[in-house]
Write a protein that holds these residues in place. Structure first.
Motif, mmCIF file in Angstrom:
data_model
loop_
_atom_site.group_PDB
_atom_site.id
_atom_site.type_symbol
_atom_site.label_atom_id
_atom_site.label_comp_id
_atom_site.label_asym_id
_atom_site.label_seq_id
_atom_site.Cartn_x
_atom_site.Cartn_y
_atom_site.Cartn_z
ATOM 1 N N UNK A 134 0.850 -1.190 0.000
ATOM 2 C CA UNK A 134 0.000 0.000 0.000
ATOM 3 C C UNK A 134 0.882 1.234 0.000
ATOM 4 N N UNK A 135 0.594 2.171 -0.896
ATOM 5 C CA UNK A 135 1.342 3.421 -0.986
ATOM 6 C C UNK A 135 0.635 4.486 -0.159
ATOM 7 N N UNK A 136 1.337 5.090 0.780
ATOM 8 C CA UNK A 136 0.737 6.103 1.641
ATOM 9 C C UNK A 136 1.137 7.504 1.192
ATOM 10 N N UNK A 137 0.123 8.309 0.867
ATOM 11 C CA UNK A 137 0.361 9.702 0.473
ATOM 12 C C UNK A 137 -0.243 10.660 1.500
ATOM 13 N N UNK A 138 -0.161 10.302 2.767
ATOM 14 C CA UNK A 138 -0.737 11.113 3.833
ATOM 15 C C UNK A 138 -0.162 12.525 3.842
ATOM 16 N N UNK A 139 -1.042 13.498 4.146
ATOM 17 C CA UNK A 139 -0.585 14.872 4.346
ATOM 18 C C UNK A 139 -0.383 15.079 5.844
ATOM 19 N N UNK A 140 -0.698 16.258 6.362
ATOM 20 C CA UNK A 140 -0.595 16.493 7.803
ATOM 21 C C UNK A 140 -1.889 16.006 8.438
ATOM 22 N N UNK A 141 -1.828 14.855 9.070
ATOM 23 C CA UNK A 141 -3.022 14.169 9.542
ATOM 24 C C UNK A 141 -3.191 14.279 11.049
ATOM 25 N N UNK A 142 -4.464 14.191 11.483
ATOM 26 C CA UNK A 142 -4.725 14.030 12.908
ATOM 27 C C UNK A 142 -4.403 12.605 13.321
ATOM 28 N N UNK A 143 -4.875 11.681 12.504
ATOM 29 C CA UNK A 143 -4.537 10.266 12.654
ATOM 30 C C UNK A 143 -4.839 9.626 11.304
ATOM 31 N N UNK A 144 -3.841 9.080 10.644
ATOM 32 C CA UNK A 144 -4.036 8.512 9.321
ATOM 33 C C UNK A 144 -4.624 7.119 9.389
ATOM 34 N N UNK A 145 -5.899 6.952 9.036
ATOM 35 C CA UNK A 145 -6.547 5.639 9.093
ATOM 36 C C UNK A 145 -6.163 4.693 7.948
ATOM 37 N N UNK A 146 -6.134 5.142 6.694
ATOM 38 C CA UNK A 146 -5.861 4.195 5.598
ATOM 39 C C UNK A 146 -4.585 3.365 5.760
ATOM 40 N N UNK A 147 -3.468 3.943 6.216
ATOM 41 C CA UNK A 147 -2.280 3.091 6.396
ATOM 42 C C UNK A 147 -2.491 1.976 7.424
ATOM 43 N N UNK A 148 -3.241 2.271 8.489
ATOM 44 C CA UNK A 148 -3.522 1.241 9.497
ATOM 45 C C UNK A 148 -4.433 0.169 8.910
ATOM 46 N N UNK A 149 -5.470 0.603 8.196
ATOM 47 C CA UNK A 149 -6.402 -0.345 7.588
ATOM 48 C C UNK A 149 -5.679 -1.256 6.592
ATOM 49 N N UNK A 150 -4.776 -0.663 5.812
ATOM 50 C CA UNK A 150 -4.010 -1.446 4.836
ATOM 51 C C UNK A 150 -3.110 -2.457 5.542
ATOM 52 N N UNK A 151 -2.447 -2.013 6.604
ATOM 53 C CA UNK A 151 -1.556 -2.905 7.350
ATOM 54 C C UNK A 151 -2.326 -4.058 7.983
#
Length: 236
Positions: A134-151
């Motif tokens: 999974x490629x993560x393109x997160x910006x300045x996040x409060x809490x990045x959910x997609x990377x956790x969901x992908x993991x």
């Protein structure tokens, strides 16, 4: 004379306010007078502490959960994985376009890349279960959910932490790339694909790390932190 609290959903947006409505000083006063300030990530907490000195003792950290019944990893899911790389283009779409152009020159023909855009949640879940990276393109996040969901779905996650992701961005599941370092991003992906193709790792390699992540952001921990928050508010 109304008692109030502030729930901060992103520590990088503390400066935002309705246009022509509040001054910076009034925003500071709002935090100063609040009974409680609620955070849900380490990064949010640190941003509040740094921006509003003197408010440290008011901050209460709750735990959020990720549905590990939807986003899950087991031997059956591992055996049905495809040579697939997924990403979400909503953030930093221009970075994704640059990276994909490079990757398309290097990826083996039996690998493909899928953009998870304008899909229902179930479709996203199914693609994350199929993909391996999974490629993560997160910006300045409060809490990045997609990377956790992908993991949690058995993916290696490579890319930007969004800063808030640093609290869970650990080897061997996660691999950080500094925002904008497209060449390093591409190099890491190409290397990861080669490792996967060489079958260096089996199902059991990632499982304990994913299980630790699932426990960290479990529904039980979220419920417990919310109950603690309710009891704390009762005492105001």
């Amino acid at each position: 004379n109304v008692k109030y609290g502030i729930f901060v959903q992103n520590g990088f947006y503390l400066h935002t306010k309705p246009q022509n409505n509040f001054s910076d000083e009034e925003i500071y006063d709002a935090y100063k007078e609040a009974e409680i300030i609620i955070s849900y990530s380490d990064e949010i907490t640190e941003c509040i502490k740094f921006t509003f000195p003197g408010c440290e003792n008011k901050i209460f950290r709750i735990t959020i959960s990720v549905d590990n019944l939807k986003f899950q990893y087991n031997e059956e899911i591992f055996s049905n994985k495809e040579n697939l790389i997924t990403f979400m283009p909503r953030k930093k779409r221009d970075h994704a376009q640059r990276l994909l152009f490079i990757l398309n020159q290097h990826l083996p023909k039996n690998w493909s890349i899928k953009s998870l855009d304008n899909l229902r949640e179930l479709e996203v879940v199914n693609f994350l279960k199929k993909s391996k990276v999974f490629l993560s393109f997160s910006e300045l996040e409060g809490f990045g959910l997609p990377p956790v969901e992908a993991a949690l779905s058995g993916n290696y996650v490579v890319g930007y932490t969004g800063e808030s992701g640093k609290e869970y961005w650990t080897d061997p599941v996660f691999d950080e790339v500094l925002s904008g370092d497209i060449r390093t991003f591409a190099t890491k992906i190409i290397k990861k694909v080669k490792e996967i193709d060489s079958k260096q790792n089996d199902y059991s390699f990632l499982f304990p790390h994913i299980n630790t992540l699932a426990n960290k952001y479990s529904l039980d921990k979220e419920k417990s932190s919310l109950n603690e928050l309710i009891e704390k508010i009762k005492n105001f």
